[in-house]
Design an enzyme around this catalytic site. Sequence first.
Site, PDB file in Angstrom:
ATOM      1  N   ASP A  39       0.846  -1.200   0.000  1.00  0.00           N
ATOM      2  CA  ASP A  39       0.000   0.000   0.000  1.00  0.00           C
ATOM      3  C   ASP A  39       0.882   1.251   0.000  1.00  0.00           C
ATOM      4  OD1 ASP A  39      -1.934   2.094   0.712  1.00  0.00           O
ATOM      5  OD2 ASP A  39      -3.259   0.419   1.193  1.00  0.00           O
ATOM      6  N   SER A  56      -7.163   4.415  -0.943  1.00  0.00           N
ATOM      7  CA  SER A  56      -6.955   2.960  -0.932  1.00  0.00           C
ATOM      8  C   SER A  56      -8.255   2.190  -1.152  1.00  0.00           C
ATOM      9  CB  SER A  56      -6.306   2.527   0.379  1.00  0.00           C
ATOM     10  OG  SER A  56      -4.969   2.958   0.421  1.00  0.00           O
ATOM     11  N   HIS A  95      -1.381   2.828  -4.996  1.00  0.00           N
ATOM     12  CA  HIS A  95      -0.968   4.208  -5.308  1.00  0.00           C
ATOM     13  C   HIS A  95       0.362   4.446  -4.635  1.00  0.00           C
ATOM     14  CE1 HIS A  95      -1.929   5.052  -1.165  1.00  0.00           C
ATOM     15  NE2 HIS A  95      -3.087   4.445  -1.354  1.00  0.00           N
TER      16      HIS A  95
END
Length: 374
Positions: free
Chosen positions: A43, A85, A301
């Site tokens: 993440d 997220s 991302h």
Amino acid sequence: MIAKIVSMIMSIVIMISSSFGLAFVAPEEEAKEIENVIIMIGDGMGWNHLYSTQNKHNIKLNMLEKTDYHGFSRTRSASALVTDSAAGGTALSTGSRTTNGYIGVYPTDPLEAIATPASITEVAIKRGLSTGVVTSDAITGATPSAFSAHERDRDMSAELFADQVASDIDLIWGSIDAETVTKEACQENGKKYVSTLSEVKALEYGEKSIGQFDCNTLWQGLDNGDQPTLSELTVEAIDILNNDKDGFFLMVEGAHIDKRSHSQDGEGAMTAVLEFDKAVNAALEFAKADGNTLVVISADHETGAVTPNGDGTYTWTSGSHSGANVPVLVYGCDSFIEDGEVIDNVDIPTKAVAFMTNNEVAFPTPYSYLMDEE
Ligand SMILES: [Zn+2]
């Protein structure tokens, strides 16, 4: 009322377009059968998270050294150039972009009035594969939820957990969230509640479980008695799921690369990269021995706008997500991505599902359209 009608029409358009021709088609020369799919999500993990960790610790990361193909993913969501997220996880699990904050629902149909997009986890379950979701975050965090729930708001922890505990997912393991995840709720839904490494190792194949473990031990890879690290859980998850002759799907998230980057804590973020890389190594070693396993390592991302200073050091220049393209590192399949190729986040589950089902399921697709095996 008009908004509702527009929303319904848009959902129908999505459903129709999903069933005709938008699917990725796996090239025919791909002879090797993919039985198992492991998606590893760092993440917030951008390229410079990897380079900074290598430079700082004077090592080569397994995810860069042991993978065959290195490409890029464009991470935008349906609502913004910079995703969160929830939408990022939804893109990676369903092949459908959605609005920031949404978990596994269409941007046009957040209340699931018409349909929900099927996740790769649901496709695997429907086809008789074993499935698992493992994270260093709470299991109701945005990324694990995107692979195990459908709700219009990432903050609806109780509803997300209700989806998870009622699901047919074999194992959902993460860090302790005592407010939301109770032993009683797990037991009522036929899931074993596990909270130590010994309890995980004692699980029998076929026994479904929800795991709650010490957060710091998970993401920092600490040696802490009977508490597991993220990489230890990855080993155990593969060990359990691989009992299924039909194959398995596993998602593993290293959540703290993002969390430490939000705090602009470069040291912490690199520690999180190291433990995530150990988990990746467990997946890659299994895949190498197995021969029929696809491993895709990517991110939802980038976080921190991590920038090289020119002397081998890096600066976390922001406390937010950025729109930078993130790594897509692949092992076990020669036609998933080419070196240097740039694909969309939604292409990742779309391709994985195509390989996992021999092109019989085309993403994105509404859950209700999942083909019947019989
Ligand atoms: Zn974040």
